[in-house]
Scaffold this active site. Structure first.
Site, short mmCIF file in Angstrom:
data_model
loop_
_atom_site.label_atom_id
_atom_site.label_comp_id
_atom_site.label_asym_id
_atom_site.label_seq_id
_atom_site.Cartn_x
_atom_site.Cartn_y
_atom_site.Cartn_z
CG ASN A 144 -44.33 -13.27 -15.44
OD1 ASN A 144 -45.54 -13.47 -15.29
ND2 ASN A 144 -43.69 -12.37 -14.73
CG HIS A 145 -43.53 -14.54 -11.23
ND1 HIS A 145 -42.26 -14.11 -10.90
CD2 HIS A 145 -44.32 -13.44 -11.27
CE1 HIS A 145 -42.29 -12.79 -10.76
NE2 HIS A 145 -43.52 -12.36 -10.98
CG HIS A 190 -51.27 -10.07 -9.39
ND1 HIS A 190 -50.27 -10.30 -8.48
CD2 HIS A 190 -51.13 -11.04 -10.34
CE1 HIS A 190 -49.54 -11.33 -8.86
NE2 HIS A 190 -50.04 -11.80 -9.98
CG HIS A 223 -48.77 -10.52 -15.68
ND1 HIS A 223 -47.69 -11.07 -15.01
CD2 HIS A 223 -48.34 -9.31 -16.13
CE1 HIS A 223 -46.66 -10.24 -15.08
NE2 HIS A 223 -47.03 -9.15 -15.74
CG HIS A 257 -49.60 -14.71 -17.03
ND1 HIS A 257 -50.32 -14.85 -15.88
CD2 HIS A 257 -48.40 -14.21 -16.67
CE1 HIS A 257 -49.57 -14.46 -14.85
NE2 HIS A 257 -48.41 -14.05 -15.31
CD GLU A 267 -47.36 -15.51 -12.58
OE1 GLU A 267 -46.49 -15.78 -13.40
OE2 GLU A 267 -47.74 -14.34 -12.36
FE LIG Z 1 -49.12 -13.41 -11.06
FE LIG Z 2 -47.23 -12.94 -13.99
#
Ligand SMILES: [Fe+2]
Ligand SMILES: [Fe+2]
Length: 258
Positions: free
Chosen positions: A67-68, A177, A175, A150, A39
């Site tokens: 989401n990205h 990271h 998500h 995520h 993403e």
């Molecule tokens: Fe990410």
């Molecule tokens: Fe994300």
């Protein structure tokens, strides 16, 4: 079945790191299936068709997202054309793309399902009920179901992992990271980790230039987010799954430095 799952690939530094590490990862783990979250693969925000193709050419079989994935508008037709790049299944109806895919591997078929959390995130369809529905559907094709969840909140990730324990082969969080150290196989055979971590710049704030992230916190105003140069790390997990029962035997963390 051996599965390599690579955490969120951040822009060009992340892609370069995957390219540089793939040979040794294949030698060390001999995965039948390679999954990566893509993403953030295009400059930290979203993914493009060219970048997805570049990652597939490196030996990644399936790209998950989050989401990205919507950040680069031009990805939308590709999401419908290429079913190996998936997006969370619990977005409202009418969005392009697919929430899951079934891949044929040398060790049998495996389903990959992408879901997104709702805590501190968008107001999506309930991921718990979406998981119930999607797992039931995918189990008609294969006992092996691997979920990329995520999500922001550790509690939501842990709760969904227990909710699917014994029904999914693995639930891998993405998500946030940052790789967590809680990997384990749950009571009924689902491998779990709260977050696989990212593949991106080490001297950063979850992939973003530290000065820019600090400015955002200091001034509470929008600031440009760019990816810094410098050392890079790769975060991943390796799963060993029984292809007949779909239960996980083990989950192992992988952390490599550039
Ligand atoms: Fe990410
Ligand atoms: Fe994300």
């Amino acid at each position: 079945m051996k599965v390599l799952f690579i955490g969120d690939i951040i822009g060009e530094p992340g892609r370069k790191m995957v390219r540089a590490s793939m040979r040794s990862l294949m030698d060390a783990h001999a995965p039948d299936l390679v999954i990566a979250n893509g993403e953030n693969a295009a400059g930290g925000f979203g993914i493009t068709a060219d970048i997805a193709e570049e990652l597939f050419a490196l030996g990644i079989h399936t790209l998950t997202s989050g989401n990205h994935v919507w950040d680069k508008k031009e990805i939308e037709p590709y999401l419908t054309k290429q079913d190996r790049l998936i997006r969370p299944a619990n977005y409202p109806d009418g969005n392009p793309g697919y929430g899951s895919v079934v891949i044929s591997t040398a060790a049998g078929k495996a389903a990959v399902l992408n879901l997104e959390g709702r805590v501190f995130m968008s107001n999506l369809e309930d991921p718990f009920r979406a998981a119930d529905r999607e797992i039931e559907k995918l189990k008609l094709e294969t006992p092996v179901v691997i979920i990329d969840f995520h999500a922001e909140a550790t509690s939501e990730k842990i709760a969904l992992a227990w909710h699917v324990d014994g029904r999914a082969s693995a639930l891998i969080g993405t998500h946030t990271h940052v790789q967590t150290a809680d990997e384990r196989v749950l009571t009924n055979g689902t491998a779990f980790i709260t977050d696989a971590g990212m593949t991106g710049p080490t001297d950063s704030v979850i992939g973003v230039k530290k000065e820019q992230a600090i400015a955002r916190f200091l001034y509470q105003t929008p600031h440009r987010f760019e990816i810094p140069k410098g050392p890079v790390h790769l975060s991943a997990v390796v799963l060993d799954i029984d292809g007949k029962t779909g239960k996980a035997n083990s989950i192992q963390r992988v952390h490599m430095k550039s």
